[in-house]
Design a protein around this motif. Structure first.
Motif, PDB file in Angstrom:
ATOM      1  N   ARG A  23       8.759  -3.935   5.592  1.00 26.29           N
ATOM      2  CA  ARG A  23       8.728  -4.939   4.526  1.00 26.29           C
ATOM      3  C   ARG A  23       8.808  -4.273   3.154  1.00 26.29           C
ATOM      4  N   CYS A  24       8.533  -2.983   3.103  1.00 26.77           N
ATOM      5  CA  CYS A  24       8.743  -2.224   1.871  1.00 26.77           C
ATOM      6  C   CYS A  24      10.238  -1.947   1.728  1.00 26.77           C
ATOM      7  N   PRO A  25      10.889  -2.416   0.657  1.00 23.70           N
ATOM      8  CA  PRO A  25      12.337  -2.198   0.503  1.00 23.70           C
ATOM      9  C   PRO A  25      12.721  -0.719   0.518  1.00 23.70           C
ATOM     10  N   GLY A  26      11.844   0.156  -0.010  1.00 20.21           N
ATOM     11  CA  GLY A  26      12.161   1.571  -0.036  1.00 20.21           C
ATOM     12  C   GLY A  26      12.226   2.174   1.352  1.00 20.21           C
ATOM     13  N   CYS A  27      11.230   1.887   2.182  1.00 20.56           N
ATOM     14  CA  CYS A  27      11.219   2.405   3.556  1.00 20.56           C
ATOM     15  C   CYS A  27      12.355   1.802   4.369  1.00 20.56           C
ATOM     16  N   ARG A  28      12.606   0.506   4.166  1.00 24.95           N
ATOM     17  CA  ARG A  28      13.660  -0.154   4.926  1.00 24.95           C
ATOM     18  C   ARG A  28      15.032   0.415   4.583  1.00 24.95           C
TER      19      ARG A  28
ATOM     20  N   ARG B  88      -1.360 -21.049   5.887  1.00 21.39           N
ATOM     21  CA  ARG B  88       0.101 -21.099   5.883  1.00 21.39           C
ATOM     22  C   ARG B  88       0.671 -19.747   6.305  1.00 21.39           C
ATOM     23  N   PRO B  89       1.726 -19.743   7.106  1.00 20.28           N
ATOM     24  CA  PRO B  89       2.329 -18.475   7.518  1.00 20.28           C
ATOM     25  C   PRO B  89       3.010 -17.785   6.348  1.00 20.28           C
ATOM     26  N   TYR B  90       2.999 -16.468   6.370  1.00 21.72           N
ATOM     27  CA  TYR B  90       3.647 -15.703   5.310  1.00 21.72           C
ATOM     28  C   TYR B  90       5.144 -15.648   5.582  1.00 21.72           C
ATOM     29  N   THR B  91       5.942 -16.054   4.610  1.00 23.76           N
ATOM     30  CA  THR B  91       7.405 -16.104   4.773  1.00 23.76           C
ATOM     31  C   THR B  91       8.105 -15.314   3.664  1.00 23.76           C
ATOM     32  N   ARG B  92       7.654 -14.097   3.454  1.00 27.86           N
ATOM     33  CA  ARG B  92       8.313 -13.125   2.572  1.00 27.86           C
ATOM     34  C   ARG B  92       8.299 -13.538   1.093  1.00 27.86           C
ATOM     35  N   GLU B  93       7.302 -14.333   0.706  1.00 25.07           N
ATOM     36  CA  GLU B  93       7.240 -14.786  -0.685  1.00 25.07           C
ATOM     37  C   GLU B  93       7.051 -13.639  -1.679  1.00 25.07           C
ATOM     38  N   LEU B  94       6.437 -12.545  -1.239  1.00 22.51           N
ATOM     39  CA  LEU B  94       6.130 -11.439  -2.152  1.00 22.51           C
ATOM     40  C   LEU B  94       7.074 -10.257  -1.993  1.00 22.51           C
ATOM     41  N   GLU B  95       8.125 -10.424  -1.230  1.00 20.80           N
ATOM     42  CA  GLU B  95       9.032  -9.311  -0.950  1.00 20.80           C
ATOM     43  C   GLU B  95       9.660  -8.783  -2.246  1.00 20.80           C
ATOM     44  N   GLY B  96       9.683  -7.451  -2.368  1.00 22.23           N
ATOM     45  CA  GLY B  96      10.310  -6.810  -3.509  1.00 22.23           C
ATOM     46  C   GLY B  96       9.432  -6.724  -4.746  1.00 22.23           C
ATOM     47  N   GLN B  97       8.196  -7.236  -4.681  1.00 25.27           N
ATOM     48  CA  GLN B  97       7.317  -7.189  -5.840  1.00 25.27           C
ATOM     49  C   GLN B  97       6.462  -5.922  -5.807  1.00 25.27           C
ATOM     50  N   LEU B  98       6.187  -5.378  -6.978  1.00 26.40           N
ATOM     51  CA  LEU B  98       5.384  -4.169  -7.082  1.00 26.40           C
ATOM     52  C   LEU B  98       3.899  -4.521  -7.045  1.00 26.40           C
ATOM     53  N   TYR B  99       3.159  -3.764  -6.270  1.00 21.68           N
ATOM     54  CA  TYR B  99       1.726  -4.016  -6.146  1.00 21.68           C
ATOM     55  C   TYR B  99       1.012  -3.820  -7.484  1.00 21.68           C
ATOM     56  N   SER B 100       1.434  -2.820  -8.256  1.00 22.98           N
ATOM     57  CA  SER B 100       0.787  -2.533  -9.530  1.00 22.98           C
ATOM     58  C   SER B 100       0.874  -3.706 -10.493  1.00 22.98           C
ATOM     59  N   VAL B 101       1.917  -4.512 -10.349  1.00 23.57           N
ATOM     60  CA  VAL B 101       2.098  -5.682 -11.209  1.00 23.57           C
ATOM     61  C   VAL B 101       1.393  -6.901 -10.616  1.00 23.57           C
ATOM     62  N   LEU B 102       1.622  -7.129  -9.332  1.00 21.07           N
ATOM     63  CA  LEU B 102       1.097  -8.332  -8.688  1.00 21.07           C
ATOM     64  C   LEU B 102      -0.429  -8.326  -8.617  1.00 21.07           C
ATOM     65  N   SER B 103      -1.021  -7.166  -8.366  1.00 21.95           N
ATOM     66  CA  SER B 103      -2.472  -7.103  -8.205  1.00 21.95           C
ATOM     67  C   SER B 103      -3.216  -7.444  -9.488  1.00 21.95           C
ATOM     68  N   ARG B 104      -2.546  -7.371 -10.624  1.00 22.62           N
ATOM     69  CA  ARG B 104      -3.202  -7.670 -11.903  1.00 22.62           C
ATOM     70  C   ARG B 104      -3.014  -9.110 -12.349  1.00 22.62           C
ATOM     71  N   LYS B 105      -2.229  -9.871 -11.618  1.00 19.62           N
ATOM     72  CA  LYS B 105      -2.001 -11.256 -11.996  1.00 19.62           C
ATOM     73  C   LYS B 105      -3.203 -12.114 -11.641  1.00 19.62           C
ATOM     74  N   PRO B 106      -3.667 -12.979 -12.528  1.00 23.17           N
ATOM     75  CA  PRO B 106      -4.802 -13.857 -12.211  1.00 23.17           C
ATOM     76  C   PRO B 106      -4.472 -14.766 -11.024  1.00 23.17           C
ATOM     77  N   GLY B 107      -5.450 -14.963 -10.171  1.00 24.47           N
ATOM     78  CA  GLY B 107      -5.282 -15.870  -9.044  1.00 24.47           C
ATOM     79  C   GLY B 107      -4.639 -15.248  -7.823  1.00 24.47           C
ATOM     80  N   THR B 108      -4.309 -13.949  -7.857  1.00 23.47           N
ATOM     81  CA  THR B 108      -3.650 -13.319  -6.704  1.00 23.47           C
ATOM     82  C   THR B 108      -4.556 -13.333  -5.475  1.00 23.47           C
ATOM     83  N   SER B 109      -5.834 -13.005  -5.650  1.00 27.34           N
ATOM     84  CA  SER B 109      -6.757 -12.975  -4.514  1.00 27.34           C
ATOM     85  C   SER B 109      -6.882 -14.343  -3.864  1.00 27.34           C
ATOM     86  N   ARG B 110      -6.960 -15.392  -4.683  1.00 33.05           N
ATOM     87  CA  ARG B 110      -7.068 -16.748  -4.138  1.00 33.05           C
ATOM     88  C   ARG B 110      -5.794 -17.128  -3.386  1.00 33.05           C
ATOM     89  N   LYS B 111      -4.648 -16.687  -3.894  1.00 32.02           N
ATOM     90  CA  LYS B 111      -3.385 -16.976  -3.236  1.00 32.02           C
ATOM     91  C   LYS B 111      -3.287 -16.259  -1.900  1.00 32.02           C
TER      92      LYS B 111
END
Length: 446
Positions: free
Chosen positions: A318-323, A224-247
């Motif tokens: 895509r990083c809100p800070g850089c943008r 599936r194409p990526y359509t900004r589903e993860l925009e604005g999320q912090l990597y430190s939080v998202l990377s620890r969520k179960p199932g992130t790698s599979r997603k």
């Protein structure tokens, strides 16, 4: 190529030996070197229902007589796909070694995992044993003879590193993803077959002679194409969520849009997720020789500002800070300043075909982007053919940012239009320090 008789052909099927010969014949002119034992030598899992040829799965069929075969049309389709792949042997991706791989015996039942296989063979096999395997033709991966295009370099005089062309890396990544999808679909079929009458199994058919054959249906491998589903999320939080790698594995790479995503690229300065990307694009996006305050801008990285420039700028933003600040993370901004803003200052030397830019660009910085007034970028030349080592410019951080804003508006107006100081709500007040990564093991973190 002229048609030729393939021995062992039965109702569209050919034997594994004939398929080996056909594969080599059809790919003789391919830019990607192929192996002669693609169907009959490890790690080709012919007796588990399929064989990988590049990024293509070819189902294998076992007749009631016990002989294995493959559809000739599928071999030809896989060869055509491989022949269409262009390879730039100067555009290399480092594939290891990053960390020691535990000793493991690989056989036909083991998944591809091509990086681990290459690392294991090059680290664990030595001398005559390695030569014997090479003579036996058992060095292919998905029908590709990777040894013919592997580049070995020595770092610091002792440490070896291994590199493959980017096109081949993407091909092997696609093969690994396709195999994972195939195995998942096969498990689903077996589970479904347990509750279905044997006579209604879709995988059973009869050939022209009335013999029963078994062939797994080819699964539909869709990303599936990526359509900004993860925009604005912090990597430190998202990377620890179960199932992130599979997603992440279910998305297509947000940059090249063809290979399966394998990692989450994120901004080290602001901590926001950019997008899921494939290993090849993630490596390409990482500046060479990234230290705490020093990088080299080699030809591989410089291509990002000439090939699909808008795509890469949009990806970084895509990083809100850089943008919001209409800038790039410090290592990328430093590389852009050296390669684009200081281009007119770089001397050239005579070459057989005109003039060639002098040496290799290197840019370092003092201070920190957290205190912009103290941060200065120094652009210099290394490895000058005439033996010179010169400093081209010293550019204050704020000046580099302003130059980038002007260039962005001219080069990628759509990207520039989406940026601006009116979108600072919820952003961190200060930059985070740039994370130094000299080992190469944390490529997925940049």
């Amino acid at each position: 190529m002229s048609e030729r008789v393939i021995p062992g052909r039965t109702d569209g099927l050919i034997t594994l030996g004939a398929a080996d010969a056909l594969w080599v014949d059809l790919t003789a002119g391919s830019a990607v070197p192929t192996a002669s034992g693609a169907f009959t030598r490890s790690p080709a899992p012919a007796r588990t229902g399929y064989v990988l040829l590049g990024g293509h799965v070819v189902a294998t069929v076992k007749a009631s007589g016990g002989q294995w075969g493959v559809p000739e049309a599928e071999v030809r389709r896989a060869a055509a796909e491989l022949n269409a792949v262009g390879v730039d042997r100067q555009d290399l991706v480092r594939i290891g070694p990053f960390r020691r791989v535990p000793r493991q015996e690989y056989d036909e039942g083991t998944p591809l995992r091509w990086r681990q296989r290459i690392t294991w063979e090059l680290q664990e096999l030595g001398g005559s044993e390695q030569a014997a395997r090479r003579e036996g033709g058992q060095c292919h991966l998905a029908g590709i003879d990777w040894r013919q295009i592997l580049v070995e370099r020595t770092r610091d005089g002792t440490r070896r590193t291994w590199w493959l062309p980017r096109a081949v890396v993407r091909l092997l990544d696609a093969a690994e993803h396709t195999e994972t999808q195939w195995a998942r679909a096969a498990r689903t079929r077996r589970a479904d077959a347990a509750v279905v009458e044997p006579s209604s199994c879709a995988g059973q058919a009869r050939d022209a002679d009335g013999r029963q054959t078994t062939s797994p249906e080819r699964p539909t491998v869709s990303l599936r194409p990526y359509t900004r589903e993860l925009e604005g999320q912090l990597y430190s939080v998202l990377s620890r969520k179960p199932g992130t790698s599979r997603k992440v594995a279910g998305w297509a790479c947000a940059v090249c849009r063809t290979a399966p995503a394998t990692v989450l690229d994120h901004c080290h300065e602001h901590g926001y997720v950019r997008a899921p990307v494939c290993q090849s694009c993630n490596t390409q996006e990482r500046p060479d020789h990234l230290y705490s305050n020093d990088i080299r801008v080699t030809n591989r990285y410089a291509r990002l500002f000439h090939t699909d420039t808008g795509t890469w700028l949009r990806h970084w933003h895509r990083c809100p800070g850089c943008r919001a600040r209409t800038t790039l993370p410090l290592p990328h901004l430093a590389a852009w300043t050296a390669h684009i803003a200081c281009r007119s200052l770089r001397p050239t030397h005579r070459a057989p075909r005109g003039r060639k830019p002098c040496g290799v660009l290197r840019v370092s910085w003092t201070g920190n982007q957290q205190a912009p007034r103290s941060c200065v970028l120094t652009v210099a030349i290394d490895l000058c053919p005439s033996g010179e080592h010169r400093v081209l410019a010293r550019v204050p951080y704020r000046e580099a940012v302003e130059r980038f804003r002007v260039w962005l508006a001219e080069t990628a107006p759509a990207v520039a239009a989406a940026a601006g100081p009116d979108r600072l709500d919820g952003l961190p007040a200060q930059f985070r320090p740039v994370i130094a990564d000299t080992s190469g093991e944390g490529l997925e973190l940049f």
